[in-house]
Design a protein around this motif. Structure first.
Motif, mmCIF file in Angstrom:
data_model
loop_
_atom_site.group_PDB
_atom_site.id
_atom_site.type_symbol
_atom_site.label_atom_id
_atom_site.label_comp_id
_atom_site.label_asym_id
_atom_site.label_seq_id
_atom_site.Cartn_x
_atom_site.Cartn_y
_atom_site.Cartn_z
ATOM 1 N N GLU A 239 0.838 -1.192 0.000
ATOM 2 C CA GLU A 239 0.000 0.000 0.000
ATOM 3 C C GLU A 239 0.882 1.254 0.000
ATOM 4 O OE1 GLU A 239 -3.191 0.004 -0.280
ATOM 5 O OE2 GLU A 239 -3.758 -2.062 0.230
ATOM 6 N N LYS A 240 0.352 2.361 -0.473
ATOM 7 C CA LYS A 240 1.139 3.600 -0.562
ATOM 8 C C LYS A 240 1.370 4.248 0.799
ATOM 9 C CE LYS A 240 -0.396 4.750 -5.254
ATOM 10 N NZ LYS A 240 -1.098 5.741 -6.105
ATOM 11 N N THR A 241 0.454 4.004 1.736
ATOM 12 C CA THR A 241 0.554 4.650 3.039
ATOM 13 C C THR A 241 0.350 3.653 4.170
ATOM 14 O OG1 THR A 241 -1.817 5.201 3.048
ATOM 15 C CG2 THR A 241 -0.294 6.854 2.139
ATOM 16 N N MET A 242 0.877 4.000 5.335
ATOM 17 C CA MET A 242 0.578 3.305 6.580
ATOM 18 C C MET A 242 -0.487 4.136 7.292
ATOM 19 S SD MET A 242 0.862 3.261 10.106
ATOM 20 C CE MET A 242 2.298 4.066 10.797
ATOM 21 N N ASN A 243 -1.639 3.527 7.551
ATOM 22 C CA ASN A 243 -2.768 4.263 8.119
ATOM 23 C C ASN A 243 -3.022 3.833 9.560
ATOM 24 O OD1 ASN A 243 -3.009 5.222 5.508
ATOM 25 N ND2 ASN A 243 -4.741 3.901 4.997
ATOM 26 N N THR A 244 -3.161 4.822 10.445
ATOM 27 C CA THR A 244 -3.553 4.564 11.831
ATOM 28 C C THR A 244 -4.868 5.286 12.081
ATOM 29 O OG1 THR A 244 -1.244 4.441 12.556
ATOM 30 C CG2 THR A 244 -2.917 4.795 14.255
ATOM 31 N N THR A 245 -5.895 4.529 12.466
ATOM 32 C CA THR A 245 -7.226 5.089 12.678
ATOM 33 C C THR A 245 -7.611 4.910 14.137
ATOM 34 O OG1 THR A 245 -7.820 4.469 10.422
ATOM 35 C CG2 THR A 245 -9.622 5.072 11.911
ATOM 36 N N THR B 203 5.992 11.461 4.826
ATOM 37 C CA THR B 203 5.073 12.565 5.086
ATOM 38 C C THR B 203 3.818 12.062 5.788
ATOM 39 O OG1 THR B 203 5.859 13.712 3.114
ATOM 40 C CG2 THR B 203 3.773 14.452 4.041
ATOM 41 N N ILE B 204 3.382 12.812 6.809
ATOM 42 C CA ILE B 204 2.199 12.411 7.562
ATOM 43 C C ILE B 204 1.092 13.428 7.363
ATOM 44 C CG2 ILE B 204 3.058 13.541 9.662
ATOM 45 C CD1 ILE B 204 1.563 11.385 11.277
ATOM 46 N N THR B 205 -0.130 12.943 7.152
ATOM 47 C CA THR B 205 -1.315 13.786 7.067
ATOM 48 C C THR B 205 -2.383 13.215 7.983
ATOM 49 O OG1 THR B 205 -2.163 12.536 5.164
ATOM 50 C CG2 THR B 205 -0.857 14.504 4.695
ATOM 51 N N VAL B 206 -3.198 14.094 8.560
ATOM 52 C CA VAL B 206 -4.268 13.685 9.475
ATOM 53 C C VAL B 206 -5.591 14.206 8.941
ATOM 54 C CG1 VAL B 206 -5.181 13.855 11.822
ATOM 55 C CG2 VAL B 206 -2.710 13.686 11.445
ATOM 56 N N ALA B 207 -6.608 13.349 8.922
ATOM 57 C CA ALA B 207 -7.928 13.723 8.412
ATOM 58 C C ALA B 207 -8.992 12.911 9.128
ATOM 59 C CB ALA B 207 -7.998 13.487 6.902
ATOM 60 N N PRO B 208 -10.259 13.361 9.099
ATOM 61 C CA PRO B 208 -11.346 12.559 9.668
ATOM 62 C C PRO B 208 -11.455 11.213 8.949
ATOM 63 C CG PRO B 208 -12.067 14.814 9.256
ATOM 64 C CD PRO B 208 -10.725 14.668 8.591
ATOM 65 N N ALA B 209 -11.854 10.183 9.691
ATOM 66 C CA ALA B 209 -11.945 8.828 9.127
ATOM 67 C C ALA B 209 -13.364 8.299 9.231
ATOM 68 C CB ALA B 209 -10.994 7.893 9.859
ATOM 69 N N ASP B 210 -13.716 7.436 8.309
ATOM 70 C CA ASP B 210 -14.960 6.678 8.393
ATOM 71 C C ASP B 210 -14.632 5.414 9.183
ATOM 72 O OD1 ASP B 210 -17.189 5.104 8.063
ATOM 73 O OD2 ASP B 210 -17.464 5.583 5.946
ATOM 74 N N VAL B 211 -14.766 5.497 10.502
ATOM 75 C CA VAL B 211 -14.312 4.412 11.375
ATOM 76 C C VAL B 211 -15.003 3.081 11.080
ATOM 77 C CG1 VAL B 211 -14.176 3.617 13.767
ATOM 78 C CG2 VAL B 211 -13.546 5.971 13.189
ATOM 79 N N PRO B 212 -16.346 3.027 10.943
ATOM 80 C CA PRO B 212 -16.964 1.736 10.625
ATOM 81 C C PRO B 212 -16.413 1.105 9.354
ATOM 82 C CG PRO B 212 -18.638 3.294 11.333
ATOM 83 C CD PRO B 212 -17.363 4.077 11.167
ATOM 84 N N GLN B 213 -16.088 1.942 8.362
ATOM 85 C CA GLN B 213 -15.522 1.408 7.128
ATOM 86 C C GLN B 213 -14.138 0.817 7.376
ATOM 87 O OE1 GLN B 213 -14.981 4.280 3.983
ATOM 88 N NE2 GLN B 213 -13.441 3.015 2.989
ATOM 89 N N VAL B 214 -13.314 1.527 8.150
ATOM 90 C CA VAL B 214 -11.941 1.083 8.391
ATOM 91 C C VAL B 214 -11.913 -0.250 9.129
ATOM 92 C CG1 VAL B 214 -9.804 1.623 9.617
ATOM 93 C CG2 VAL B 214 -10.996 3.418 8.338
ATOM 94 N N LYS C 200 -7.111 12.377 17.628
ATOM 95 C CA LYS C 200 -8.348 12.357 18.390
ATOM 96 C C LYS C 200 -9.227 11.225 17.850
ATOM 97 C CE LYS C 200 -8.335 17.364 19.162
ATOM 98 N NZ LYS C 200 -9.074 18.631 18.922
ATOM 99 N N PRO C 201 -10.149 10.709 18.672
ATOM 100 C CA PRO C 201 -11.037 9.659 18.171
ATOM 101 C C PRO C 201 -11.738 10.092 16.879
ATOM 102 C CG PRO C 201 -11.271 9.864 20.533
ATOM 103 C CD PRO C 201 -10.394 11.000 20.106
ATOM 104 N N GLY C 202 -11.767 9.162 15.919
ATOM 105 C CA GLY C 202 -12.380 9.468 14.638
ATOM 106 C C GLY C 202 -11.422 10.024 13.605
ATOM 107 N N GLN C 203 -10.150 10.187 13.971
ATOM 108 C CA GLN C 203 -9.153 10.693 13.025
ATOM 109 C C GLN C 203 -8.266 9.563 12.518
ATOM 110 O OE1 GLN C 203 -7.080 13.846 15.201
ATOM 111 N NE2 GLN C 203 -8.292 15.386 14.109
ATOM 112 N N GLN C 204 -7.683 9.786 11.337
ATOM 113 C CA GLN C 204 -6.761 8.838 10.737
ATOM 114 C C GLN C 204 -5.484 9.563 10.331
ATOM 115 O OE1 GLN C 204 -7.011 7.099 6.507
ATOM 116 N NE2 GLN C 204 -7.775 5.396 7.770
ATOM 117 N N ALA C 205 -4.336 8.972 10.690
ATOM 118 C CA ALA C 205 -3.038 9.487 10.256
ATOM 119 C C ALA C 205 -2.515 8.597 9.139
ATOM 120 C CB ALA C 205 -2.052 9.509 11.418
#
Length: 382
Positions: free
Chosen positions: A263-269, A296-307, A283-288
């Motif tokens: 995968e292109k990124t390592m994701n932590t949700t 490079t690291i970016t943080v954005a809201p995540a669709d937790v049930p999907q993840v 914070k809860p609900g965020q993904q790095a």
């Protein structure tokens, strides 16, 4: 137009075993409607727990997956007060989570499709993955694990019990600490309870390296692939997940780490609690997302049930491209994917049970414009 009373009757018909496939489809769609019936589902959760408490023969892992799926439905809906009986709640849970069930929602331009029951896997089809793994002990010996095995493995003073698709470690007192590695192949998944009580769900094509006991000031494990962590709180001993791209540090929380090398990124949700990824606190609900190539690291809201859908027995996609979907399918169904044609800019959204054979997933993708040919365990994109 159907009323709430009509649907309650359908719930009872399902429990009595008299519901037709068309009525079951209508019932499922009603229960999963966005913007309605939240309080019904909340009451179902309470009734579900009471019913499970009365049925000790239900596997705890199964009941946990069922309740998680129910909670996802609760979170996805809005409040509306409707009565529901205790037995109707049980029936609704069966509809939502029945074996072989499938709920697939495409883009608005494509009609919604629901399959409540499917036939057994044909000899020419490819069955879904199952609970299986290999445990490599500190001395290099390898123990094969599956869903049916129950055994006790002794390493010094550390006892490891395999029970119903999971490993449970006891925290040994010996000063010498060995390292074990749990490897989940393609077409597999497995659970482990670490020596400190932390629980880890491993997805297919994943590897977790961990000590047989946590004695020093930190709890460190190494992950390649994907794992969901439910970490036991211990403010004096931070829990650290080491991946190739970055470290994830926590004190006590629930979170998902996806660190596949392809995968292109390592994701932590983050689901609950708090974690740090490369000194960035989530914070809860965020993904790095950490890019493998640049760090490079970016943080954005995540669709937790999907993840975390994989953990509860589903594939879930939201505007996903076909290559992303097929990478997941290749891991779970243990197939190789070959591209003879370009899939184009095909984007798909939906949810489908991971308990279905490969052919059912392919039917959904083909309904959205993809074309495939299956030769043995080689899936060819035409």
């Amino acid at each position: 137009m159907s009323t709430s009373t009509d649907h309650e009757k359908l719930l009872q018909r399902y429990l009595d075993g008299h519901i037709t496939p068309e009525e079951a489809t209508e019932l499922m769609e009603w229960l999963l409607q966005t913007g309605a019936h939240r309080q019904v589902l909340q009451r179902m959760q309470g009734e579900f727990r009471e019913l499970v408490a009365e049925r000790p023969e239900i596997d705890p892992a199964v009941s946990q997956r069922m309740e998680t799926r129910l909670l996802e439905s609760i979170r996805a809906t809005r409040v509306r007060r409707l009565p529901v009986s205790r037995w109707a709640a049980a029936a609704a849970i069966l509809v939502l989570l029945g074996a072989g069930g499938l709920y697939f929602l495409t883009r608005p331009s494509i009609p919604k499709q629901t399959i409540v029951q499917v036939n057994p896997v044909s000899p020419a089809d490819i069955a879904p993955g199952s609970d299986k793994a290999e445990l490599t002990l500190a001395d290099g010996s390898v123990v094969t694990l599956d869903s049916a095995g129950n055994q006790v493995i002794r390493q010094g003073e550390t006892l490891v019990r395999q029970q119903n698709g999971q490993l449970l470690y006891s925290n040994g007192t010996q000063p010498a600490v060995g390292y074990n590695t749990l490897t989940v192949p393609r077409g597999g998944q497995f659970q482990i309870v670490l020596p400190d009580g932390s629980r880890v769900w491993l997805n297919s094509t994943s590897r977790l390296r961990f000590p047989t006991a946590f004695h020093d000031g930190r709890r460190i494990v190494e992950l390649e692939g994907q794992g969901y962590f439910d970490v036991s709180p211990d403010a004096q001993r931070p829990f650290i997940v080491h991946t190739r791209a970055a470290n994830v540090e926590v004190l006590g929380t629930g979170f998902d780490v996806m660190a596949y090398p392809d995968e292109k990124t390592m994701n932590t949700t983050l689901v609950e609690g708090a974690v740090k990824v490369k000194d960035v606190k989530l914070k809860p609900g965020q993904q790095a997302r950490v890019e493998h190539a640049t760090g490079t690291i970016t943080v954005a809201p995540a669709d937790v049930p999907q993840v975390i859908a994989w953990k509860t027995g589903f594939f879930e996609f939201d505007n996903a491209d076909i290559e992303d979907i097929l990478r997941q399918a290749a891991r779970w169904y243990d197939v190789d994917v070959t591209y003879r044609g370009k899939p184009g800019d095909l984007r798909i959204g939906g949810r489908i049970s991971r308990n279905l054979p490969l052919s059912e997933l392919l039917k959904m993708l083909e309904a959205n414009g993809a074309k495939f040919s299956l030769e043995g365990r080689n899936l060819i994109v035409l």
